[in-house]
Design a protein around this motif. Structure first.
Motif, short mmCIF file in Angstrom:
data_model
loop_
_atom_site.label_atom_id
_atom_site.label_comp_id
_atom_site.label_asym_id
_atom_site.label_seq_id
_atom_site.Cartn_x
_atom_site.Cartn_y
_atom_site.Cartn_z
N ARG A 81 -57.13 -52.98 22.89
CA ARG A 81 -56.06 -52.15 23.42
C ARG A 81 -55.15 -52.98 24.32
NH1 ARG A 81 -60.42 -51.35 26.72
NH2 ARG A 81 -60.06 -51.08 28.94
N TRP A 82 -53.88 -52.59 24.30
CA TRP A 82 -52.87 -53.15 25.20
C TRP A 82 -52.21 -51.96 25.87
CZ3 TRP A 82 -47.46 -54.88 23.22
CH2 TRP A 82 -46.65 -55.27 24.31
N VAL A 83 -52.49 -51.78 27.14
CA VAL A 83 -52.00 -50.63 27.89
C VAL A 83 -51.21 -51.12 29.10
CG1 VAL A 83 -52.63 -48.52 29.13
CG2 VAL A 83 -53.99 -49.26 27.17
N GLU A 84 -50.00 -50.62 29.26
CA GLU A 84 -49.15 -50.96 30.41
C GLU A 84 -48.62 -49.69 31.05
OE1 GLU A 84 -45.95 -53.66 29.87
OE2 GLU A 84 -47.20 -55.30 29.13
N PRO A 85 -49.34 -49.16 32.04
CA PRO A 85 -48.90 -47.92 32.70
C PRO A 85 -47.55 -48.04 33.40
CG PRO A 85 -51.21 -48.38 33.17
CD PRO A 85 -50.65 -49.60 32.54
N GLU A 86 -47.15 -49.26 33.72
CA GLU A 86 -45.87 -49.43 34.41
C GLU A 86 -44.69 -49.34 33.46
OE1 GLU A 86 -47.48 -53.60 33.52
OE2 GLU A 86 -48.25 -51.64 34.10
N ALA A 87 -44.94 -49.37 32.16
CA ALA A 87 -43.86 -49.23 31.19
C ALA A 87 -43.39 -47.78 31.14
CB ALA A 87 -44.33 -49.68 29.80
N ALA A 88 -42.09 -47.58 31.13
CA ALA A 88 -41.55 -46.22 31.10
C ALA A 88 -41.84 -45.52 29.79
CB ALA A 88 -40.04 -46.25 31.34
N ALA A 89 -41.98 -46.29 28.73
CA ALA A 89 -42.26 -45.74 27.40
C ALA A 89 -42.97 -46.81 26.59
CB ALA A 89 -40.95 -45.34 26.70
N THR A 90 -43.71 -46.39 25.59
CA THR A 90 -44.37 -47.36 24.72
C THR A 90 -43.34 -48.20 23.99
OG1 THR A 90 -46.28 -45.91 24.46
CG2 THR A 90 -46.02 -47.64 22.83
N THR A 91 -42.15 -47.65 23.76
CA THR A 91 -41.11 -48.43 23.09
C THR A 91 -40.69 -49.65 23.91
OG1 THR A 91 -39.61 -46.69 23.90
CG2 THR A 91 -40.05 -46.74 21.55
N GLU A 92 -40.86 -49.62 25.23
CA GLU A 92 -40.62 -50.83 26.03
C GLU A 92 -41.56 -51.94 25.57
OE1 GLU A 92 -40.66 -50.87 30.23
OE2 GLU A 92 -39.14 -49.31 30.46
N MET A 93 -42.81 -51.57 25.32
CA MET A 93 -43.82 -52.54 24.91
C MET A 93 -43.55 -53.04 23.49
SD MET A 93 -46.99 -50.35 26.47
CE MET A 93 -48.29 -51.52 26.07
N ILE A 94 -43.12 -52.12 22.61
CA ILE A 94 -42.83 -52.52 21.23
C ILE A 94 -41.63 -53.47 21.20
CG2 ILE A 94 -42.23 -51.70 18.93
CD1 ILE A 94 -45.08 -51.01 19.81
N TRP A 95 -40.65 -53.24 22.05
CA TRP A 95 -39.50 -54.15 22.17
C TRP A 95 -39.98 -55.56 22.49
CZ3 TRP A 95 -37.91 -56.90 26.55
CH2 TRP A 95 -36.64 -57.50 26.48
N ALA A 96 -40.88 -55.68 23.48
CA ALA A 96 -41.41 -56.99 23.85
C ALA A 96 -42.26 -57.57 22.73
CB ALA A 96 -42.24 -56.86 25.13
N LEU A 97 -43.04 -56.73 22.06
CA LEU A 97 -43.92 -57.19 20.98
C LEU A 97 -43.11 -57.74 19.81
CD1 LEU A 97 -46.80 -57.33 19.77
CD2 LEU A 97 -46.45 -55.00 18.93
N LEU A 98 -42.05 -57.05 19.42
CA LEU A 98 -41.23 -57.52 18.32
C LEU A 98 -40.56 -58.85 18.67
CD1 LEU A 98 -39.61 -54.16 17.11
CD2 LEU A 98 -41.53 -55.42 16.09
N GLY A 99 -40.18 -59.01 19.92
CA GLY A 99 -39.63 -60.29 20.36
C GLY A 99 -40.66 -61.39 20.25
N GLN A 100 -41.89 -61.09 20.65
CA GLN A 100 -42.98 -62.05 20.58
C GLN A 100 -43.27 -62.44 19.12
OE1 GLN A 100 -44.66 -63.08 23.56
NE2 GLN A 100 -45.60 -64.67 22.28
N LEU A 101 -43.09 -61.48 18.21
CA LEU A 101 -43.33 -61.73 16.79
C LEU A 101 -42.17 -62.45 16.12
CD1 LEU A 101 -44.92 -58.29 15.79
CD2 LEU A 101 -46.06 -60.53 15.66
N GLY A 102 -41.08 -62.61 16.84
CA GLY A 102 -39.92 -63.28 16.28
C GLY A 102 -39.07 -62.41 15.38
N VAL A 103 -39.19 -61.10 15.54
CA VAL A 103 -38.42 -60.17 14.72
C VAL A 103 -37.00 -60.05 15.26
CG1 VAL A 103 -38.20 -57.76 14.00
CG2 VAL A 103 -40.45 -58.86 14.02
N GLU A 104 -36.01 -60.20 14.40
CA GLU A 104 -34.63 -59.98 14.77
C GLU A 104 -34.38 -58.48 14.78
OE1 GLU A 104 -30.90 -60.70 16.11
OE2 GLU A 104 -32.44 -62.23 15.76
N LEU A 105 -33.94 -57.93 15.91
CA LEU A 105 -33.78 -56.49 16.03
C LEU A 105 -32.50 -56.03 15.34
CD1 LEU A 105 -34.97 -55.69 19.66
CD2 LEU A 105 -36.28 -55.83 17.55
N ALA A 106 -32.66 -55.53 14.11
CA ALA A 106 -31.53 -54.97 13.38
C ALA A 106 -31.11 -53.66 14.03
CB ALA A 106 -31.94 -54.73 11.92
N PRO A 107 -29.90 -53.18 13.78
CA PRO A 107 -29.44 -51.92 14.38
C PRO A 107 -30.40 -50.75 14.15
CG PRO A 107 -27.59 -53.05 13.42
CD PRO A 107 -28.80 -53.84 13.02
N ALA A 108 -31.02 -50.66 12.97
CA ALA A 108 -31.96 -49.56 12.69
C ALA A 108 -33.17 -49.62 13.61
CB ALA A 108 -32.40 -49.60 11.22
#
Length: 321
Positions: free
Chosen positions: A116-143
């Motif tokens: 598990r990866w839990v961050e109670p200080e994150a306002a939303a889980t999407t904050e964490m997914i944003w960081a995760l996708l960056g870590q994975l090297g994913v280019e954030l398309a508009p969708a």
């Protein structure tokens, strides 16, 4: 407990991945799932999605054009799920037993996945997914930016709640720079209602009762309200925030009767109250500002009395009565 880099390393070695959202899905669990699914798919991985309840119409755009598989998953994970029971009664037991990773931002998270990866200080889980996708090297398309922005906006009340941090706003700015349709999404989430929804909200407000010297406001939603007004259950999520908006109210409580007769409780709290502390007394949880629990199969009258008593006792403990 994993961190972002470790979660990314885990996903890099996976394929045929099933991502699960919680039942009665909201913008954060769906925004997190759809963004992650799109990101993983862009890396050439096969992905699938599971939610025990249908995706509400206003969130359907999150999954448009997303190629989802029907394969037997090799790996199972969950996003924005604080407890396995929140996956719903229809969640296949084999998926629950095989959950390998949970990504969540609830401080009341009850471990159910192998990692598990839990961050109670994150306002939303999407904050964490944003960081995760960056870590994975994913280019954030508009969708993908749309998906992440939706989760961020809905879990912060369009950036009005106390869970908003400087990082939240920086991420939102980044998503706009990457093409997120913020104005369009905000209107769909916060400024667009069906006539049936308005009628259901009117009836809910008519049911409002005050207790604890006006510091607790409570509304009830009988299950019959959906058939009587034509409103969809997903359309009434915003009602939970309304009682707390009244001046002097510290605890806003919404009692929603489910089809099986159980009563679901949604609590919204203003400082110094903690919604998760109150809901924790009934086996629930969440955040300081917003939390929930279930009272089982009781009448709305019994549920109302029980919650009014609990609110009174809790407010007294805080020295507010």
């Amino acid at each position: 407990m994993l961190d972002c880099a470790q979660a990314a390393a885990l996903l890099q070695g996976w394929d045929k991945i099933l991502v699960m959202s919680h039942a009665s899905p909201d913008g954060d669990t769906l925004g997190s799932a759809s963004a992650l699914l799109r990101g993983l798919a862009s890396l050439g991985k096969e992905v699938a999605f599971f939610c025990a309840d249908p995706v509400p119409e206003k969130f359907a755009f999150l999954f448009e054009g997303l190629a989802l598989g029907t394969f037997e998953p090799e790996h199972v994970m969950a996003v924005d799920v604080a407890d396995k029971k929140l996956l719903g009664k229809n969640a296949p037991p084999e998926y629950l037993a095989r959950a390998e990773l949970a990504i969540d931002h609830h401080g009341t998270h009850v471990p159910f996945a192998r990692e598990r990866w839990v961050e109670p200080e994150a306002a939303a889980t999407t904050e964490m997914i944003w960081a995760l996708l960056g870590q994975l090297g994913v280019e954030l398309a508009p969708a993908v930016a749309d998906c992440l922005y939706t989760g961020l906006a809905t879990d912060t009340g369009c950036f009005r709640y106390q869970n908003v941090t400087p990082r939240t706003l920086r991420i939102a700015a980044d998503l706009l720079e990457r093409g997120a349709r913020a104005a369009e999404i905000n209107r769909a989430m916060f400024e667009s209602k069906s006539k049936a929804q308005v009628e259901a909200e009117r009836r809910a407000m008519d049911s409002m009762r005050f207790s604890s010297g006006g510091k607790c406001a409570l509304v009830t939603l009988p299950y019959s309200i959906f058939a009587e007004t034509g409103a969809q259950e997903s359309e009434l999520e915003g009602i939970a925030a309304m009682p707390r908006e009244i001046q002097g109210v510290v605890l806003g409580v919404t009692l929603k009767e489910k089809e099986d007769g159980a009563v679901k409780v949604s609590v919204r709290a203003n400082p110094p109250a903690d919604a998760s502390a109150l809901c924790g007394r009934f086996g629930g949880g969440g955040h300081q500002g917003a939390a929930g629990c279930s009272l089982g199969k009781v009448s709305l009258e019994e549920a109302q009395q029980k919650m009014e008593e609990a609110c009174g006792s809790y407010l007294a403990e805080l020295g507010l009565l």
